[in-house]
Write a protein that holds these residues in place. Structure first.
Motif, mmCIF file in Angstrom:
data_model
loop_
_atom_site.group_PDB
_atom_site.id
_atom_site.type_symbol
_atom_site.label_atom_id
_atom_site.label_comp_id
_atom_site.label_asym_id
_atom_site.label_seq_id
_atom_site.Cartn_x
_atom_site.Cartn_y
_atom_site.Cartn_z
ATOM 1 N N GLU A 181 50.540 -4.430 -9.134
ATOM 2 C CA GLU A 181 50.506 -4.232 -10.041
ATOM 3 C C GLU A 181 50.354 -5.663 -10.783
ATOM 4 N N GLN A 193 56.957 2.803 -15.098
ATOM 5 C CA GLN A 193 55.563 2.527 -15.660
ATOM 6 C C GLN A 193 55.600 2.119 -17.363
ATOM 7 N N SER A 194 55.047 2.604 -18.078
ATOM 8 C CA SER A 194 54.825 3.060 -19.463
ATOM 9 C C SER A 194 56.159 3.477 -19.805
ATOM 10 N N TYR A 230 44.054 2.176 -10.281
ATOM 11 C CA TYR A 230 43.649 1.371 -11.015
ATOM 12 C C TYR A 230 45.616 0.210 -9.947
ATOM 13 N N TYR A 260 56.660 -8.181 -17.347
ATOM 14 C CA TYR A 260 56.189 -6.941 -17.753
ATOM 15 C C TYR A 260 55.303 -6.086 -16.633
HETATM 16 O O1 DON Z 1 50.348 -1.763 -17.332
HETATM 17 C C1 DON Z 1 50.355 -0.875 -17.649
HETATM 18 O O2 DON Z 1 48.419 -0.764 -16.530
HETATM 19 C C2 DON Z 1 51.282 -0.124 -16.197
HETATM 20 N N1 DON Z 1 52.182 -0.964 -15.548
HETATM 21 C C3 DON Z 1 51.663 1.043 -17.542
HETATM 22 C C4 DON Z 1 50.769 1.152 -18.150
HETATM 23 C C5 DON Z 1 51.309 2.852 -18.118
HETATM 24 O O3 DON Z 1 52.493 3.728 -17.575
HETATM 25 C C6 DON Z 1 50.523 3.733 -19.721
HETATM 26 N N2 DON Z 1 51.228 5.063 -19.390
HETATM 27 N N3 DON Z 1 50.916 6.273 -19.017
#
Ligand code: DON
Length: 305
Positions: A158, A60-61, A24, A189
């Motif tokens: 992103e 990332q998260s 995604y 973010y």
């Molecule tokens: O906002 C997001 O969807 C991504 N930048 C980060 C999401 C993420 O890493 C969730 N992790 N498992």
């Protein structure tokens, strides 16, 4: 220790075939799903590693830990937890349903996207650049790596495709749960999610958390002990999203994952651990990484429970 890590990496590498790269965010599809690497830093600063521990990926998260720490540093614990709860959701990391269903209008916890967008909004600074510099300076200090920077193509990818995060943020703006300029907050973010590092960098950050906020190689106290305790607790209850309960039973180590394939784990007073394995399971956690750390926890008896 090196032999053990080599054995466990080669044993678990095959799980990469069962996972999928995050699609995604299109730029994340460029990773090699067979990669698996681990890095360990012990309490005396000794370092051990195996596999692709030196490959770069975006945090990332995992950046959600950083924004939580900085939001508490800038606002105090009380003011942060007035705006975000600390309860597990049992739902996916970008779920929208809880925001409307919650009585308080607050996001459930700082480890889901909605909660992290709120903690990001609480970092002080005159503009996105200044606030991002604070995040980057913190990352450079806790990883002992002043080369850490953003992966521009992941950041742009992103930003272009982050409509779910826009939906979460604008919904929270409409209820008053999020204050400030929504596009600026989202920009920050997306940038923090796109900070690029290696399993080694994550292991060193994990060692700082394991050491109650004191950087082992400088002895500087960068995070108050009480904030470390809060962060590690939330990592246990919410760090692996809706797989946090299973992870606590099978692994028992405070940890946080990211869809770039990273896992940071911190064994209090013992080890900082960084893992990279970009193929993900259906909850968005590194599939080979989770199996690897499960084996490691059993071999070294690392569960905190
Ligand atoms: O906002 C997001 O969807 C991504 N930048 C980060 C999401 C993420 O890493 C969730 N992790 N498992």
């Amino acid at each position: 220790m090196f032999n053990l890590l080599n054995t466990l990496v080669e044993k678990n590498r095959e799980y990469g075939k069962e996972g999928k790269l995050a699609s995604y965010i299109p730029a994340l599809l460029e990773a090699n799903p067979n990669d698996l690497g681990i890095y360990l830093v012990d309490s005396r600063g000794k370092e051990y590693y195996s596999g692709e521990y030196d490959k770069k990926f975006t945090m990332q998260s995992i950046s959600k830990i950083v924004t939580l720490i900085l939001a508490i540093r800038d606002n105090g614990r009380y003011n942060v937890f007035k705006k975000v709860d600390v309860e597990p959701t049992g739902m996916g990391f970008n779920s929208i349903v809880n925001l409307e269903a919650s009585d308080t209008g607050k996001p459930y916890n700082p480890m889901i996207n909605a909660g992290a967008i709120v903690t990001t909004s609480l970092i002080d600074g005159k503009d996105v650049e200044e606030r991002f510099e604070k995040i980057l300076d913190f990352m450079k200090a806790v990883t002992n790596n002043d080369k850490i920077t953003v992966n521009e193509s992941v950041y742009l990818s992103e930003k272009e495709t982050g409509n779910r995060n826009r939906a979460l943020a604008y919904f929270m703006k409409s209820t008053g749960a999020l204050e400030g300029d929504v596009e600026e907050i989202l920009d920050l973010y997306f940038k923090q999610c796109s900070i690029e590092l290696t399993a080694r960098d994550l292991a060193r950050f994990g060692a700082v958390l394991a050491n109650d906020g004191v950087i082992p190689w400088t002895n500087e106290k960068i995070i108050p002990k009480e904030v470390c305790r809060i962060v590690k607790t939330i990592m246990v209850t919410c760090g692996m999203y809706d797989a946090s309960g299973e992870f606590a039973v099978n692994v028992g180590i405070p940890a946080k994952s990211g869809v770039g394939g990273g896992i940071i784990a911190t064994v209090p007073r013992k080890y900082g651990i960084g893992i990279y394995g970009p193929a993900l399971d259906d909850r968005g956690n590194s599939i080979a990484g989770i199996n690897l750390i499960k084996d490691l926890s059993q071999e070294l008896d690392l569960s905190i429970f």
